[in-house]
Design a protein around this motif. Structure first.
Motif, PDB file in Angstrom:
ATOM      1  N   ALA A 150       0.606  -1.363   0.103  1.00 53.50           N
ATOM      2  CA  ALA A 150      -0.161   0.138  -0.129  1.00 53.50           C
ATOM      3  C   ALA A 150       0.808   1.217   0.129  1.00 53.50           C
ATOM      4  N   GLY A 151       1.753   1.306   0.741  1.00 58.41           N
ATOM      5  CA  GLY A 151       2.625   2.615   0.870  1.00 58.41           C
ATOM      6  C   GLY A 151       3.413   2.623  -0.199  1.00 58.41           C
ATOM      7  N   GLU A 154       0.900   4.102  -3.117  1.00 59.69           N
ATOM      8  CA  GLU A 154       0.731   5.719  -2.808  1.00 59.69           C
ATOM      9  C   GLU A 154       1.812   6.349  -3.451  1.00 59.69           C
ATOM     10  N   LYS A 155       3.019   5.875  -3.060  1.00 57.17           N
ATOM     11  CA  LYS A 155       4.399   6.626  -3.664  1.00 57.17           C
ATOM     12  C   LYS A 155       4.311   6.729  -4.984  1.00 57.17           C
ATOM     13  N   LYS A 157       1.793   7.096  -6.988  1.00 63.99           N
ATOM     14  CA  LYS A 157       0.665   8.014  -7.399  1.00 63.99           C
ATOM     15  C   LYS A 157       1.262   9.364  -7.212  1.00 63.99           C
ATOM     16  N   THR A 158       2.147   9.577  -6.460  1.00 66.42           N
ATOM     17  CA  THR A 158       2.669  10.942  -6.068  1.00 66.42           C
ATOM     18  C   THR A 158       4.052  11.025  -6.561  1.00 66.42           C
TER      19      THR A 158
END
Length: 235
Positions: A150-151, A154-155, A157-158
């Motif tokens: 998950a982490g 998320e990274k 995506k950014t």
């Protein structure tokens, strides 16, 4: 061995998953160096589970990005997947799970820093995922994979993840040429438990760069990085 068995209980709590067949979990945490030093169970290690887990992970992540980003092109999705399943990302997840602490490995491998070696940790995470797949099926393997990654997702995506130099190099070269890029391992140095690989990358018969690493993947990434930097400087 008692410490190893206690570690199995801890790891299951960390993953929020209890194996129906604990033997699959045990095998996922046995490195080949351990079976090499303990003759008689040569085939009892995590290499086959790693092979399976690698395929499961690629499917899960491909499906996730396909449905999460309908606006992305095939090339963009491929790059995002590569960033997710690459050795640095998987090693990061394995360190967070403290997989290195739970592994059974040979003394030589352990003395050389195997418990924190990125390639070994990434392989162990894939083996773990392969064991979940065999134990409970694809949906449970998907849940565990997405939970632990998950982490990383998320990274991505950014735009905070490490660069995949092999993909970057391919994209740059394909703007002017459709000729394939070739990677070769040109040297292996050191004992089996502490090898250093040297890779070279070639395009149109010309060596563009080389790099070293503790795994073949790392060496190829370093070779691609050198080639990309040289190419962009001369372009």
């Amino acid at each position: 061995m008692e410490r190893f068995e206690n570690g199995l209980t801890e790891l299951q709590k960390r993953l929020h998953y209890t194996w129906r067949n604990p033997e699959l979990l045990r095998q996922a945490l046995v490195h080949s160096s351990y079976t090499y030093e303990n003759k008689g169970r040569e085939h009892y290690n995590n290499e086959r589970l790693e092979y399976l887990g690698d395929a499961v992970l690629e499917l899960v992540i491909s499906d996730y990005f396909y449905h999460s980003f309908p606006e992305k092109t095939e090339g963009e999705l491929t790059k995002m997947r590569a960033l997710t399943v690459c050795e640095p990302s998987l090693a990061l997840v394995a360190r967070r799970l403290e997989l290195g602490r739970y592994l059974l490995m040979g003394r030589g491998e352990e003395r050389s820093g195997g418990r924190d070696r990125p390639s070994l940790l990434a392989d162990a995470f894939e083996a773990l995922l392969g064991s979940v797949y065999l134990d409970a099926g694809l949906e449970e393997a998907r849940r565990v994979a997405l939970q632990e990654l998950a982490g990383i997702l998320e990274k991505i995506k950014t735009g905070q993840t490490a660069r995949d130099y092999k993909t970057d190099l391919q994209e740059v070269l394909q703007r002017k040429s459709t000729d394939p890029i070739h990677y070769h391992i040109i040297n292996e140095a050191g004992p089996d438990h502490d090898k250093v690989f040297t890779a070279a990358v070639e395009h149109r018969g010309k060596k563009m760069g080389w790099g070293r690493g503790k795994s073949k993947k790392e060496a190829e990434q370093q070779a691609a990085k050198m080639a990309l930097e040289k190419y962009l400087q001369s372009d």
